[in-house]
Design an enzyme around this catalytic site. Structure first.
Site, PDB file in Angstrom:
ATOM      1  N   ASP A 403       7.930 -25.860 -36.273  1.00 45.83           N
ATOM      2  CA  ASP A 403       7.890 -26.508 -34.827  1.00 45.83           C
ATOM      3  C   ASP A 403       6.160 -26.847 -34.385  1.00 45.83           C
ATOM      4  O   ASP A 403       5.409 -25.975 -34.719  1.00 45.83           O
ATOM      5  CB  ASP A 403       8.407 -25.475 -33.778  1.00 45.83           C
ATOM      6  CG  ASP A 403       8.208 -26.040 -32.399  1.00 45.83           C
ATOM      7  OD1 ASP A 403       8.915 -26.963 -32.128  1.00 45.83           O
ATOM      8  OD2 ASP A 403       7.524 -25.427 -31.709  1.00 45.83           O
ATOM      9  N   GLU A 455       7.761 -30.839 -37.962  1.00 47.34           N
ATOM     10  CA  GLU A 455       8.008 -31.562 -36.552  1.00 47.34           C
ATOM     11  C   GLU A 455       6.373 -32.003 -36.180  1.00 47.34           C
ATOM     12  O   GLU A 455       5.665 -31.104 -35.514  1.00 47.34           O
ATOM     13  CB  GLU A 455       8.490 -30.648 -35.565  1.00 47.34           C
ATOM     14  CG  GLU A 455       8.703 -31.790 -34.372  1.00 47.34           C
ATOM     15  CD  GLU A 455       8.315 -30.923 -32.961  1.00 47.34           C
ATOM     16  OE1 GLU A 455       8.571 -31.499 -31.948  1.00 47.34           O
ATOM     17  OE2 GLU A 455       7.780 -30.025 -32.995  1.00 47.34           O
TER      18      GLU A 455
END
Length: 730
Positions: A403, A455
């Site tokens: 993330d 990401e």
């Protein structure tokens, strides 16, 4: 006897080396003394561990400190304490201060030098056996603490009972606590270097934790190594079909009572559902322990513990196996970019800024009010890399979706000028974070079959390039640009799409610069963005909302025909009408409506076609797998292209992004094929469409010598309104 100064230091919990005073020790004359600090004890006697004979009664000094000279003994021996407690009860106990150091010098040296990539083997709470004594070895890194004690259900949370031994060479505190056991609650009581008693700290390496709002760590066994099944190794490769179903475990299918589902309940339903819909992987939003439900797990404090929201950790092992038994890979969201400031967590763990950067211009995230790991610190790097390896090696997950990578790569991320610190070269890149990500990916890459997905929302070069070529070493990268551009296009009224035609085609300019995943993730259906269905244009007076559903089906067809792996967030597969709410179950009742059920059937068939047709996935990440037929027909909002697998197999994809049907539309086609068959039509009545199309006749659509789209050959097709069609050779 013990000096008054030593006695005061022990009783106040400030003694620098309790192991030098407690337990068995010889004085300058060679006489053995024994001492025990047992607050709450009324009587303490020394026993021989082998014969269980009483050797001597210990005299009470003050506040639970007992001591005695040992008669007739000149050498150390194995002993026990017989204790009668003031509140009632008695027992025989081994002494924590009768055991030698627990951690080896070599592993401490490796940790201090940054070579111990699996520090969870050393730190944390480990049930162990020493002879006939079972207990738990506790260890934690706190180099700037004056004193660290382990407190818990086994010692009445009394920090005087088990002050730990400092291993100076690594800044690690350790102790073996006899009779502590699996399931015991514990924390670390830390006195900072300035003498301040800190709030009790949860174990950064805890493998299990209490359910919020409680915050204690729980002693749990180290999971056995769990290698990936051989078929999973093949399924994670770049040439494989990868279609990911992203899930928030707490709200996928919640009980009517509002309780969280257990891992076993999820295992009984979720893998079967995802597999039935043809997905190849399930991706869980963070399931590492976290204090606040509303963070969805992205503000985690337990990078080694499956969240207690879903039951004990062994249930997670069964969930992983259930996914693999259904032929599904399992990816976990993993968050090394930041951590929350909760007092029981990593923030100022030993009274200093230990895990975080010291300067808030480096160590504080404005966007999330969280702290940023000190990516350059040796022990922090091992903590993070070790966590990544822990989930892959010990739980057998297929990989990690990392993330907020962009926030790690840039020192000026979401910071105005003058409020960030340049790197050593004067630039904006966070060189320590870049180095960490490369090392993490190299370590994970050594595990056969495991993958990492970034990401990353910027144009940072080489995110999915190998580290030896100067890249970050991720296997895949989310294509955020594709997602933003195409969603903006789809939100336009079809009459205006001619002015935005390049938003759908621009992604092909850079589609093969990385190994891309096309994500329609949870981020697109929260914070006022509305559901996927709500984004689609349509006549507000149309109670049936046919255009909204048709637009969404056409968009899904476009996505599955486009180069790149696929990711769809839960609920989108049946066109959830409202924005996702993490505190509620998905609205499964919508499937009683044929429009929503039709979208679900379409997703199932798109996944099936994607897997079965090698041309749709084998060269997802290579330019040889794609060729435009029509990229510039903005007037009619039509796109057409060929997908190839590199061995001669082909699929043609055609999209009509207006509500105007085009009958007899001439589509230029590659040579070498005599007829094409419609393999999937998003406008089929089976999916809730108007059922205009080209049928499934065995003879298919014959190729004719009539030029179209700059090609000498073509087929005449019926192009339905707001639809995507797939054609395969006969």
């Amino acid at each position: 006897m013990l000096t008054d100064a030593d006695l005061d230091a022990l009783l106040s919990g400030l003694h620098a080396d309790p192991f030098s005073r407690l337990g068995l020790h010889a004085d300058d004359a060679g006489r053995l003394w024994v001492r025990a600090l047992l607050p709450g004890a009324a009587e303490v006697a020394l026993l021989d561990a082998d014969s269980h004979k009483r050797i001597v009664e210990l005299a009470p000094r003050r506040d639970g400190l007992f001591e005695a000279q040992v008669p007739r003994r000149k050498h150390r021996f194995d002993y026990r304490f017989a204790v009668r407690w003031a509140g009632g009860g008695e027992g025989v106990y081994a002494d924590a201060y009768g055991f030698l150091p627990q951690l080896g010098g070599d592993e401490l040296k490796a940790f201090a030098e940054g070579r111990h990539m699996r520090p969870w083997l050393m730190l944390g709470a480990h049930p162990v056996q020493h002879g006939d004594v079972s207990g738990v070895r506790f260890a934690t890194w706190a180099p700037n603490a004056r004193r660290v004690s382990v407190v818990g259900s086994f010692n009445n949370w009394d920090g005087r009972r088990h002050p730990m031994r400092l291993r100076h060479e690594a800044g690690v505190w350790e102790i073996f606590v006899p009779h502590a056991a699996e399931g015991d609650l514990y924390k670390f009581e830390v006195i900072a270097g300035n003498g301040e008693l800190l709030p009790l700290k949860a174990d950064p390496y805890a493998r299990r934790a209490q359910l919020r709002p409680e915050t204690a760590s729980i002693v749990a066994p180290l999971p056995e190594r769990t290698p990936l099944p051989r078929q999973r190794e093949r399924a994670n490769r770049r040439e494989s079909a990868i279609s990911v179903y992203e899930v928030h475990a707490a709200s996928w299918r919640r009980a009517a009572s509002g309780d969280f589902p257990s891992w076993d309940e999820l295992a009984a339903q979720l893998p079967a559902y995802a597999a039935d819909l043809g997905f190849t992987h399930v991706q869980l939003m963070p399931i590492t322990e976290h204090p606040f439900d509303g963070s969805w797990g992205y503000q985690t404090l337990g990078l080694h513990a499956p969240s207690a929201r879903f039951g004990p950790p062994e249930g997670f092992a069964r969930f992983v196996k259930a996914c693999h038994d259904r032929g599904l890979g399992l990816l976990l969201d993993w968050v090394p970019a930041h951590f929350p400031t909760d007092a029981h967590g990593l923030a100022e763990f030993d009274g200093s800024r230990l895990y975080e950067y010291a300067d808030p211009r480096e160590g504080f995230h404005r966007d999330w009010n969280t702290l940023i790991y000190n990516f350059g610190r040796t022990e922090v790097r091992q903590f993070l890399i070790g966590s990544a390896l822990y989930w892959i090696e010990r739980w057998g997950v297929d990989g990690l979706r990392v993330d907020a990578v962009a926030s790690m790569l840039y020192r000026d991320y979401s910071r105005p000028a003058g409020e960030w610190i340049p790197n050593l070269r004067g630039g904006r890149e966070n060189l320590e974070a870049i180095s960490l990500l490369r090392e993490m990916n190299e370590q994970v890459g050594d595990v056969e079959g495991a993958i990492t997905v970034a990401e990353e929302s910027t144009s940072f070069p080489g995110v999915s390039a190998p580290t030896y070529a100067g890249g970050l070493g991720f296997h895949y990268k989310w294509n955020m640009g594709w997602m933003n551009d195409t969603l903006r296009y789809m939100a336009e009224d079809p009459i205006n799409r001619r002015w935005h035609h390049d938003k759908m085609s621009f992604g092909l300019v850079y589609a093969f610069s990385e190994n891309f995943v096309l994500p329609l993730s949870h981020d697109e259906v929260v914070h006022g963005k509305g559901s996927m269905l709500a984004k689609m244009p349509g006549d507000p007076n149309d109670a049936n909302e046919w255009q909204k559903f048709a637009n969404l089906r056409a968009y899904y067809g476009f996505m599955w025909g486009h180069p790149g792996k696929k990711l769809l967030f839960m609920g989108q597969e049946f066109a959830q009408a409202r924005e996702w709410n993490h505190a509620e179950s998905l609205p499964w009742g919508l499937l009683e409506d044929e429009r929503h059920a039709g979208v679900q059937r379409l997703v199932r068939d798109l996944n099936k076609l994607y897997r079965e047709q090698a041309a749709l996935h084998r060269l997802d990440c290579e330019p040889g797998g794609f060729e435009w037929i029509s990229a510039h027909d903005a007037e009619h909002a039509i796109y057409a292209w060929v997908r190839r697998d590199g061995t001669g197999r082909m699929v043609i994809v055609v999209c009509n992004m207006t509500p105007v049907p085009r009958d007899g539309y001439l589509l230029g086609v590659p040579d070498g094929v005599t007829a094409w068959r419609e393999a999937l039509n998003t406008d089929s009545a089976y999916y809730g469409g108007s059922n205009r199309g080209n049928g499934v006749a065995a003879a298919g659509l014959p190729v004719q010598s009539q030029p179209a789209h700059g090609r000498p050959l073509s087929i005449a097709i019926h192009l339905p309104p707001l639809a995507t069609l797939f054609f395969v050779p006969i």
